[in-house]
Enzyme design. Structure first.
Site, PDB file in Angstrom:
ATOM      1  N   ASN A   1      -3.387  15.805  82.952  1.00  0.00           N
ATOM      2  CA  ASN A   1      -4.247  16.919  83.343  1.00  0.00           C
ATOM      3  C   ASN A   1      -3.544  18.239  83.070  1.00  0.00           C
ATOM      4  OD1 ASN A   1      -5.660  18.914  84.616  1.00  0.00           O
ATOM      5  ND2 ASN A   1      -6.183  17.696  86.432  1.00  0.00           N
TER       6      ASN A   1
ATOM      7  N   CYS B   1      -6.707  21.949  84.811  1.00  0.00           N
ATOM      8  CA  CYS B   1      -7.266  22.629  85.973  1.00  0.00           C
ATOM      9  C   CYS B   1      -6.829  24.084  86.027  1.00  0.00           C
ATOM     10  CB  CYS B   1      -6.850  21.911  87.253  1.00  0.00           C
ATOM     11  SG  CYS B   1      -7.811  20.424  87.494  1.00  0.00           S
TER      12      CYS B   1
ATOM     13  N   ASN C   1     -11.715  20.680  80.096  1.00  0.00           N
ATOM     14  CA  ASN C   1     -11.594  20.834  81.535  1.00  0.00           C
ATOM     15  C   ASN C   1     -12.428  22.055  81.901  1.00  0.00           C
ATOM     16  OD1 ASN C   1     -10.516  21.152  84.279  1.00  0.00           O
ATOM     17  ND2 ASN C   1      -8.936  19.729  83.617  1.00  0.00           N
TER      18      ASN C   1
ATOM     19  N   CYS D   1     -41.109  38.203  58.830  1.00  0.00           N
ATOM     20  CA  CYS D   1     -40.292  37.172  59.481  1.00  0.00           C
ATOM     21  C   CYS D   1     -38.994  36.915  58.710  1.00  0.00           C
ATOM     22  CB  CYS D   1     -41.094  35.870  59.592  1.00  0.00           C
ATOM     23  SG  CYS D   1     -40.162  34.512  60.345  1.00  0.00           S
TER      24      CYS D   1
END
Lengths: 444, 435
Positions: B135, B138, B203, B381
């Site tokens: 990890n 975090c 994460n 367009c």
């Protein structure tokens, strides 16, 4: 003997039967519903509203937690937005135009959202709007119904002093005396009147009828401008034999008694009720008769469902409440027994080849303990025929786009003018347009 | 029927749907419920060293909502597991033994010393877990202590720790990346250099989800104060997809296995990650919103999709979108599209008109011959797609490619058949003359 009596129900049932027909939305429901609005460009709902309320904007404000701002958006276009939220036939106005109908046959519940916002505001504010500096000009408004109240409020905002002359004992017009009780619970009509008058600069002179206590000439002399919001005074007659029999009542008056009675158990209603007519009054009378405990209530109308003045939604509401609607029947005679009504004889009708309504000769008899006449109201011109004449058209006051009558300094609006559609919201639009025209004239 | 079985770094699972390391995987009770519901694997909520961390005792989460209060984005200030290491290891052992066919990867976060990593890895080895996820992601709380994203933001640290871990274990090593960095390719390359078997991303994103306008404090508010948290949920998916794509097409990391994470709620979200090369996907916010049962829809939806496309295994379509990832400068400037409104589907809300009128190219009518009517003016367009995006009806407005050889009414020029991009465009000062 005909079975007509009061107090048919247990005491508790009256409160239940005459509670809100559409309970208000809670805060959670309002936010969920507001999420459904697409915030359309040149919104069809706004275009369908006689008072052009910026509906997507007020709904967006509800969605962002700005409920006060939502109500202000409504009141800036329609000061009677609270009552309109309750009585407007939204299914034929804003909600019919909602693009969600095309998307999934389920419009945004605009009426209930409007009620949510306006209720929120009325719970917290005594009035809407800030008056401009006093102009020193005085305007007379005749009639304290939706048209007169809307006109008076707008004029008061512009800084004029307004006096409303009302023939009845209190203000409100049809909102107070006419519409069904379950659409305006908790004395809402009077709460709204107080809210409108709260802005200041408006005096109500109740019990002053035009042609009896005041005259048009007198008003013209004493005020800088006059607005006539007279409504309709007379009820159409059936024109059939037996119309005067005991037990035959005028639906408008019967509803008025019901509305004014604090105790609904005092209102007499027949066990078997026949309501003659096809408009909103017929539906309101029929449903309320049922809610008072009548066993059988039938609306008898001379044409088909599509021609009824009451919207399909209102017709359905009647049916859901147990009212039977009988189409293609014209009243021929009120049958009496003793001195009281026993039945009504109708002739079946049809359209002939030319498309005209004709009798077929086939008769149908509806037993009745009570008969309610709801075949429309008429404008009574007497009070305005006062030296100078206000021009009429199709039996009602003729007005131009700015609600000016033929008489200089006199404006008119609401049901008393040509083209009036018996809608609160249209009366509000008339009153407001007249006020803006009066203001422009007085400022010139 | 399509076979969803997955083999990711040798870790087998009955389907590619794993639960990400997060509150739903903090203990045996939750993980077993997830397995029973059908989840293919879990990454156990991050273990740290004893004594366990403590969490705030006030609110840990904040959210933003879309219409109908649909949860669009979630923010949290929760830390890694606050349960004793021993308890977690015991439960991991029990769960793996009871559920041998499911993937069970253990997320780890300890201080940046080789001894600390070696020590915890040795204990995880004993549990029988299938792999470890480092990890480095975090962004709140732990990062203030030199862990989590404060490691993930320094590629040299990533490489160093990955190398220690690879040397310390037989288990596959996945490095979980933080998105709170300028260029995701650098940490991914570092992980690869350190020997990591795979990366997982993203994460959570540094975030303040709201400010309370009465107390004037960030949300979630703890006794009048708030700190930034980690943002996740459907709102972050586009950010995550891009980061996955960057790694998938980077020559240095091309082919590096990826476990995709970020806003996955449906089979479709998962399939998009797989199309960008992911071997598994990890889910958290969606189960925190709806519970574990949603995996049924994900499994069935993915199978139906694969059957419809003739894919019998995940590998049949994994990475198929990677070859179509391009730099802007190589996009074909001769591809010309026009919006087209299906009048049968149009509900006449006018959002396309006002979006185009106020903010784009004035290319959509609102009134034609006095009738409310919304139609694209091809001569105005530019094919920007804004109308498609603001239209409430799916499929009502589509972009139609112009046929080469036809004339674009906007420019009056013939649509060329050949591909041409910015690198050769005459307006480009650095244009390279066509060969």
């Amino acid at each position: 003997m005909p079975d007509i009596s009061a107090g048919r129900l247990d005491a508790a049932d009256y409160g239940k039967n005459f509670s809100d027909v559409h309970p208000p939305l809670g805060a959670h429901e309002a936010v969920v519903e507001s999420d459904r609005c697409y915030f359309c460009f040149d919104a069809p709902c706004t275009n369908a509203c006689p008072t052009s309320i910026d509906i997507p904007m007020f709904i967006r404000k509800i969605g962002t937690g700005n409920v006060v701002g939502a109500a202000e958006t409504i009141f800036s276009s329609n000061i009677l937005g609270g009552m309109c939220a309750r009585v407007c036939p939204t299914e034929t106005l804003c909600e019919e135009a909602c693009v969600r109908n095309l998307a999934e046959d389920k419009p945004v519940r605009i009426g209930l959202l409007q009620r949510y916002a306006t209720d929120h505001y009325l719970d917290r504010h005594a009035a809407y709007g800030v008056r401009a500096p006093a102009t020193g000009r005085k305007v007379a408004v005749v009639g304290a119904g939706p048209a007169g109240l809307a006109c008076a409020h707008e004029l008061a905002l512009k800084g004029h002093e307004v006096t409303i002359f009302e023939a009845r004992g209190k203000a409100g017009g049809l909102n107070e005396f006419g519409i069904a009780a379950y659409k305006a619970t908790d004395d809402f009509a009077q709460r709204e009147v107080d809210f409108i008058l709260g802005v200041g600069g408006i005096t109500v002179e109740a019990g002053k009828a035009l042609g009896r206590d005041i005259t048009l000439a007198g008003l013209k002399a004493d005020f800088d401008a006059v607005f006539l919001g007279l409504g309709l005074q007379a009820v159409n007659a059936l024109g059939v034999e037996g119309e005067e029999t005991a037990g035959v009542v005028d639906a408008v008056r019967w509803i008025e008694n019901l509305r004014q009675s604090p105790d609904k158990s005092e209102i007499e209603v027949g066990a078997r009720v026949v309501v003659i007519g096809g408009g909103m009054t017929a539906v309101d009378a029929a449903i309320q008769a049922k809610k008072l405990g009548a066993d059988d209530v039938t609306i008898a109308y001379r044409r088909g469902a599509a021609e009824m003045g009451a919207s399909p939604y209102e017709q359905e509401l009647a049916q859901v409440n147990g009212v039977r609607i009988l189409h293609w029947v014209a009243p021929k005679a009120v049958v009496s027994e003793g001195n009281a009504v026993a039945a009504v004889d109708f002739e079946r009708t049809a359209l002939n080849e030319a498309g005209r309504l004709v009798g077929t000769g086939r008769m149908v008899r509806l037993a009745a303990d009570q008969v309610m006449k709801a075949i429309g109201q008429t404008f009574v011109a007497g009070p305005i025929e006062d030296g100078e004449t206000v021009a009429l058209e199709s039996g009602r006051i003729a007005v131009d786009e700015d609600m000016r009558t033929s008489l200089a300094g006199v404006w008119a609006g609401g049901d008393c003018v040509r083209g009036g559609e018996d809608l609160t919201v249209q009366a509000v639009d008339h009153g407001k347009r007249a006020a803006l025209s009066i203001h422009a004239t007085l400022s010139a | 029927m399509a076979d969803l079985r997955t083999n990711f770094l040798g870790i087998k699972s009955p389907n590619p749907f794993w639960l990400a390391s997060a509150p739903p995987t903090d203990k045996k009770y939750n993980v077993e419920r997830a397995y029973r519901a059908g989840w293919g694997g879990v990454v156990w909520k991050t273990l740290g060293e004893d004594p366990a961390v403590v969490n705030v005792n006030g609110p840990r989460y904040g959210a933003i909502h879309a219409g109908d209060r649909r949860l669009a984005g979630l923010n949290n200030i929760e830390l890694i597991t606050d349960r004793p290491l021993e308890l977690n290891l015991r439960e991991i052992t029990e769960v793996k033994k009871a559920w041998p066919d499911r993937a069970l990867v253990v997320s780890l976060m300890v201080p940046c010393e080789e001894q600390n990593w070696n020590s915890i890895i040795a204990r995880v080895e004993e549990t029988g877990a299938d792999g470890i996820e480092l990890n480095f992601g975090c962004p709140h709380g732990m990062s203030e202590r030199g862990m989590g994203s404060s490691v993930g933001q320094v590629p040299e640290y990533i490489e160093m720790v990955a190398r220690w871990c690879k040397a310390a274990t037989r288990m596959p090593v996945i490095v979980k990346l933080t998105p709170n960095i300028t260029d995701i390719r650098y940490p991914a390359r570092a992980a690869k250099r350190g020997g990591a078997d795979a990366v997982s991303l993203i994460n959570t994103i540094n975030s303040i989800v709201a400010v309370d306008l009465d107390s004037f404090a960030p949300v979630p508010t703890i006794d009048g104060k708030g700190s930034h948290g980690g943002y996740c949920g459907p709102a972050v998916k586009p950010i995550a997809l891009n980061m996955v794509a960057e790694i998938a097409r980077d020559p240095e990391t091309f082919g590096l296995p990826i476990s995709g994470i970020g806003g996955i709620e449906t089979w479709r979200d998962a399939a998009e990650y797989i199309a960008l090369g992911c071997g598994t996907v990890q889910v958290c916010t969606a189960v925190m919103t709806y519970g574990f049962k949603i995996v049924e829809e994900m499994i069935d939806g993915l199978k139906q999709y694969m059957d419809g496309h003739g894919f019998s295994t995940i590998e049949d379509f994994r990475g198929l979108a990677v070859k179509n990832l391009s730099d802007w400068k190589y996009l074909n400037l001769n591809y010309i599209a026009k919006a087209k409104i299906d009048q049968d589907l149009c509900i006449k809300c006018g959002r396309c008109h006002i979006a185009c009128e106020d903010t784009s190219h004035q290319a959509i009518t609102h009134m034609v011959d006095g009738i409310r009517h919304f139609e694209v003016k091809d001569e105005e367009c530019v094919g920007c797609n804004l109308c498609v995006n603001v239209c409430p009806v799916d499929g009502c407005i589509t972009m139609e490619a112009m046929t080469p050889g036809s004339v674009d009414p906007r420019t009056g020029k013939v649509v060329p058949a050949q591909y041409a991009n910015w690198t050769t465009h005459p307006n480009n000062p650095s244009a390279v003359a066509a060969e």
